[in-house]
Design an enzyme around this catalytic site. Structure first.
Site, PDB file in Angstrom:
ATOM      1  N   ASP A  57       3.919 -14.517   1.622  1.00 61.60           N
ATOM      2  CA  ASP A  57       4.303 -14.344   3.025  1.00 61.60           C
ATOM      3  C   ASP A  57       3.923 -15.614   3.802  1.00 61.60           C
ATOM      4  O   ASP A  57       2.871 -15.673   4.417  1.00 61.60           O
ATOM      5  CB  ASP A  57       3.556 -13.105   3.556  1.00 61.60           C
ATOM      6  CG  ASP A  57       4.088 -12.628   4.882  1.00 61.60           C
ATOM      7  OD1 ASP A  57       5.214 -13.008   5.244  1.00 61.60           O
ATOM      8  OD2 ASP A  57       3.376 -11.861   5.552  1.00 61.60           O
TER       9      ASP A  57
ATOM     10  N   GLU B 118      10.744  -7.551   9.465  1.00 64.17           N
ATOM     11  CA  GLU B 118      10.288  -8.948   9.384  1.00 64.17           C
ATOM     12  C   GLU B 118      11.025  -9.649   8.249  1.00 64.17           C
ATOM     13  O   GLU B 118      11.074  -9.153   7.124  1.00 64.17           O
ATOM     14  CB  GLU B 118       8.774  -9.005   9.159  1.00 64.17           C
ATOM     15  CG  GLU B 118       8.287 -10.433   8.959  1.00 64.17           C
ATOM     16  CD  GLU B 118       6.802 -10.615   9.182  1.00 64.17           C
ATOM     17  OE1 GLU B 118       6.223  -9.889  10.018  1.00 64.17           O
ATOM     18  OE2 GLU B 118       6.216 -11.484   8.523  1.00 64.17           O
TER      19      GLU B 118
ATOM     20  N   GLU C 200       6.444  -1.396  10.538  1.00 63.32           N
ATOM     21  CA  GLU C 200       6.889  -2.710  10.050  1.00 63.32           C
ATOM     22  C   GLU C 200       6.754  -2.712   8.533  1.00 63.32           C
ATOM     23  O   GLU C 200       5.649  -2.780   8.002  1.00 63.32           O
ATOM     24  CB  GLU C 200       6.016  -3.808  10.681  1.00 63.32           C
ATOM     25  CG  GLU C 200       6.437  -5.206  10.259  1.00 63.32           C
ATOM     26  CD  GLU C 200       5.600  -6.285  10.931  1.00 63.32           C
ATOM     27  OE1 GLU C 200       5.253  -6.147  12.129  1.00 63.32           O
ATOM     28  OE2 GLU C 200       5.289  -7.283  10.249  1.00 63.32           O
TER      29      GLU C 200
ATOM     30  N   HIS D 291      -2.503  -8.116  18.309  1.00 65.25           N
ATOM     31  CA  HIS D 291      -3.380  -7.093  17.732  1.00 65.25           C
ATOM     32  C   HIS D 291      -4.587  -6.997  18.665  1.00 65.25           C
ATOM     33  O   HIS D 291      -4.961  -7.999  19.290  1.00 65.25           O
ATOM     34  CB  HIS D 291      -3.942  -7.502  16.368  1.00 65.25           C
ATOM     35  CG  HIS D 291      -2.932  -7.795  15.305  1.00 65.25           C
ATOM     36  ND1 HIS D 291      -2.279  -8.994  15.209  1.00 65.25           N
ATOM     37  CD2 HIS D 291      -2.514  -7.054  14.250  1.00 65.25           C
ATOM     38  CE1 HIS D 291      -1.480  -8.965  14.145  1.00 65.25           C
ATOM     39  NE2 HIS D 291      -1.592  -7.803  13.563  1.00 65.25           N
TER      40      HIS D 291
ATOM     41  N   HIS E 103       9.073 -10.343   5.055  1.00 64.65           N
ATOM     42  CA  HIS E 103       8.727  -9.105   4.342  1.00 64.65           C
ATOM     43  C   HIS E 103       9.934  -8.602   3.543  1.00 64.65           C
ATOM     44  O   HIS E 103       9.783  -8.109   2.428  1.00 64.65           O
ATOM     45  CB  HIS E 103       8.276  -8.021   5.321  1.00 64.65           C
ATOM     46  CG  HIS E 103       6.993  -8.345   6.037  1.00 64.65           C
ATOM     47  ND1 HIS E 103       6.430  -7.501   6.961  1.00 64.65           N
ATOM     48  CD2 HIS E 103       6.174  -9.422   5.964  1.00 64.65           C
ATOM     49  CE1 HIS E 103       5.304  -8.035   7.430  1.00 64.65           C
ATOM     50  NE2 HIS E 103       5.137  -9.209   6.845  1.00 64.65           N
TER      51      HIS E 103
ATOM     52  N   ASP F 229       5.399 -17.021   6.390  1.00 64.54           N
ATOM     53  CA  ASP F 229       5.555 -16.935   7.856  1.00 64.54           C
ATOM     54  C   ASP F 229       5.971 -18.264   8.486  1.00 64.54           C
ATOM     55  O   ASP F 229       5.375 -18.702   9.484  1.00 64.54           O
ATOM     56  CB  ASP F 229       4.252 -16.447   8.513  1.00 64.54           C
ATOM     57  CG  ASP F 229       4.002 -14.959   8.307  1.00 64.54           C
ATOM     58  OD1 ASP F 229       4.931 -14.250   7.877  1.00 64.54           O
ATOM     59  OD2 ASP F 229       2.882 -14.511   8.584  1.00 64.54           O
TER      60      ASP F 229
ATOM     61  N   ASP G  50       6.656 -13.994  14.497  1.00 64.59           N
ATOM     62  CA  ASP G  50       5.503 -13.802  13.626  1.00 64.59           C
ATOM     63  C   ASP G  50       5.538 -14.981  12.645  1.00 64.59           C
ATOM     64  O   ASP G  50       5.766 -14.818  11.445  1.00 64.59           O
ATOM     65  CB  ASP G  50       5.591 -12.448  12.912  1.00 64.59           C
ATOM     66  CG  ASP G  50       4.281 -12.087  12.235  1.00 64.59           C
ATOM     67  OD1 ASP G  50       3.382 -12.934  12.212  1.00 64.59           O
ATOM     68  OD2 ASP G  50       4.169 -10.954  11.724  1.00 64.59           O
TER      69      ASP G  50
ATOM     70  N   ASP H 286      10.479  -9.147  13.532  1.00 69.60           N
ATOM     71  CA  ASP H 286       9.501 -10.218  13.428  1.00 69.60           C
ATOM     72  C   ASP H 286      10.224 -11.395  12.789  1.00 69.60           C
ATOM     73  O   ASP H 286      10.596 -11.366  11.609  1.00 69.60           O
ATOM     74  CB  ASP H 286       8.286  -9.795  12.586  1.00 69.60           C
ATOM     75  CG  ASP H 286       7.173  -9.243  13.454  1.00 69.60           C
ATOM     76  OD1 ASP H 286       7.413  -8.992  14.659  1.00 69.60           O
ATOM     77  OD2 ASP H 286       6.043  -9.067  12.934  1.00 69.60           O
TER      78      ASP H 286
ATOM     79  N   ASP I 134      -6.954  -9.790  18.222  1.00 60.68           N
ATOM     80  CA  ASP I 134      -6.496 -11.148  18.590  1.00 60.68           C
ATOM     81  C   ASP I 134      -6.981 -11.459  19.997  1.00 60.68           C
ATOM     82  O   ASP I 134      -7.148 -12.618  20.366  1.00 60.68           O
ATOM     83  CB  ASP I 134      -4.958 -11.243  18.643  1.00 60.68           C
ATOM     84  CG  ASP I 134      -4.301 -10.932  17.326  1.00 60.68           C
ATOM     85  OD1 ASP I 134      -4.948 -11.124  16.281  1.00 60.68           O
ATOM     86  OD2 ASP I 134      -3.130 -10.497  17.347  1.00 60.68           O
TER      87      ASP I 134
HETATM   88  C1  XUL Z   1       1.582  -9.313   8.373  1.00 58.70           C
HETATM   89  C2  XUL Z   1       2.353  -9.081   9.615  1.00 58.70           C
HETATM   90  C3  XUL Z   1       1.558  -8.594  10.778  1.00 58.70           C
HETATM   91  C4  XUL Z   1       2.267  -7.600  11.622  1.00 58.70           C
HETATM   92  C5  XUL Z   1       1.422  -7.002  12.700  1.00 58.70           C
HETATM   93  O1  XUL Z   1       2.352  -9.716   7.309  1.00 58.70           O
HETATM   94  O2  XUL Z   1       3.537  -9.291   9.661  1.00 58.70           O
HETATM   95  O3  XUL Z   1       1.193  -9.710  11.517  1.00 58.70           O
HETATM   96  O4  XUL Z   1       3.397  -8.163  12.219  1.00 58.70           O
HETATM   97  O5  XUL Z   1       0.250  -6.454  12.215  1.00 58.70           O
HETATM   98 CO    CO Z   2       4.912  -9.138  11.221  1.00 56.05          CO
END
Ligand code: XUL
Ligand code: CO
Length: 441
Positions: free
Chosen positions: A308, A269, A233, A102, A272, A310, A340, A297, A105
């Site tokens: 989430d 993702e 996404e 991003h 998600h 991750d 991610d 992702d 970042d």
């Molecule tokens: C948030 C997510 C983000 C996107 C990019 O859940 O997945 O990090 O991948 O903004």
């Molecule tokens: Co993501």
């Protein structure tokens, strides 16, 4: 620049018999699977945010990891530069060819967007210099349009036209930077593009505005020669109660409704998809069926937690089914597998960063090997074909498929058939046994 990850080696493939925690057991970059080296099937990417920025802060406490990478303090340009050095050393040692970020970042955000953009240019220049010597590629970048308080009601979906202008500025800069670094993509994750209550929300209005922002992005990107893919996404919730890009099906419908499907694909993702009540495999399949499969992702959630999380991918059933879908969709073109994913809060050392990627890369390498084996085995494909065979073996079946059947004609056929035959066993358990046999031998 001095080495940052001192004492941590270049990670090598040592095979499934190895007990070296800092070696790959399954990821053998050059090994050819289905005519392509593993690294080109998998196209692994490192996410700047989780790997270089996240220190493990959560709602209940501060970070546990130190990610200064030799800089004196967080929130400085010295630190921003140190992250670039850390990124390239990390990617080199792990054998990762792509990265994602991003805007914020890369740099600490300033109060004035002109100053933020100046900082981004300085860091983009540093990255471009590193790319010349190290050859890493930008898979995609994106704008963080969810953290700054101005985005409390979304970016493209904000009630404020002034906020919309800031979103436009960030998206423009993100596309400029992607073009500058030879990026293959630009992502829209609709962080706060959603709502908390319909009592204050005009959904139709907000969705039109999001589409307008996306259209402007495509027009601007193409006008400056940006040839990468744009992505949505999908995510159903978090941070908002209800997000517009709920899942692959919803996002594909949105793209088609607003005429965006030519330039946009989906970045699916795993965590998600599961938040939306689907499997990762489901959303990959929907993206492929809708003709908008683009990128991934990679991570996994925890069904006992339900947010989430991750986590780095560990579940080989999931990575196998994901790679099965990706192979069937023809593999990645401009997309890839972006981790991610973040190390757990108690895994706070540099060594844990390495081991997290080893876990994820090995889990996907194993998934690739097993997915290829499932396809080669052929029993699943053969059964799916057989299951729909009556649409080939009967004249009325063929007419249904080619669009020439009428309701009256089919009703007549049904009357002549007497009691209908059952449609044949779904054989789910047999198929699941085949999967286990292919996975475990
Ligand atoms: C948030 C997510 C983000 C996107 C990019 O859940 O997945 O990090 O991948 O903004
Ligand atoms: Co993501």
């Amino acid at each position: 620049m001095a080495e940052i990850f001192t004492g941590l080696p270049k990670v090598e493939y040592k095979g499934s018999g190895s007990k070296d925690p800092l070696a790959f057991k399954y990821y053998d970059a050059g090994k050819v699977v289905f005519g392509k080296p593993m690294k080109d099937h998998l196209k692994f990417a490192m996410a700047w945010w989780h790997n270089l920025c996240a220190t493990g802060t959560d709602m209940f406490g501060p970070g546990t990891a130190t990610k200064l990478f030799g800089a004196e303090a967080y929130g400085t340009m010295e630190h921003a530069h140190a992250k670039v050095e850390a990124a390239f050393e990390f990617m080199d040692k792990l054998g990762i060819e792509y990265f994602c970020f991003h805007d914020v970042d890369l740099v600490p955000e300033a109060a004035d967007i002109k100053e933020t953009n100046k900082r981004i240019d300085e860091i983009a220049e540093h990255i471009a210099e590193k790319q010349k010597t190290d050859g890493k590629k930008l898979l995609w970048d994106t704008a963080n349009m969810f953290s700054n308080p101005r985005y409390m009601n979304g970016a493209g979906s904000s009630n404020s036209a002034e906020v919309f202008c800031f979103a436009a500025a960030q998206v423009k800069k993100g596309i400029d930077v992607s073009k500058r670094l030879g990026g293959d993509g630009y992502v829209f994750w609709g962080g706060r593009e959603g709502y908390e209550t319909l009592l204050n929300t005009d959904i139709g209005f907000e969705q039109e505005n999001i589409a307008a922002l996306m259209k402007m992005a495509v027009e601007y990107g193409r006008s400056i020669g940006f040839a990468g893919d744009f992505y949505i996404e999908p995510k159903p919730k978090e941070p908002m109660k209800h997000q517009y890009d709920f899942d692959a099906a919803t996002a594909a419908g949105f793209l088609k409704k607003f005429g965006l499907a030519k330039d946009f694909k989906l970045n699916i993702e795993a965590n998600h998809a599961t938040l939306a009540g689907h499997t990762f495999q489901h959303d990959l399949r929907i993206a492929a069926v809708e003709g908008v499969f683009g990128s991934v992702d990679a991570n996994q959630g925890d069904l006992l937690l339900g947010w989430d999380t991750d986590e780095f991918p560990f579940n080989v059933y999931d990575t196998t089914f994901a790679m099965y879908e990706i192979l069937k969709a023809g593999g990645f073109t401009k997309g890839g597998l972006n981790f991610d994913s973040k190390s757990r809060r108690p895994s706070y050392t540099y060594e844990d960063m390495f081991k997290s990627f080893i876990l994820g890369m090995d889990a996907f390498a194993l998934g690739l090997i097993k997915a290829a084996a499932l396809i080669e085995d052929g029993r699943i494909d053969a059964f799916v074909k057989e299951r729909y065979a009556s649409y080939e073996t009967t004249e009325y079946g063929r007419k249904i498929r080619n669009g020439t059947a009428t309701l009256e004609e089919l009703a007549g056929i049904a009357e002549g058939l007497g009691a209908p035959a059952l449609p044949g066993s779904g054989r789910q358990e047999e198929l699941e046994s085949i999967v286990n046999q292919v996975l475990f031998g």
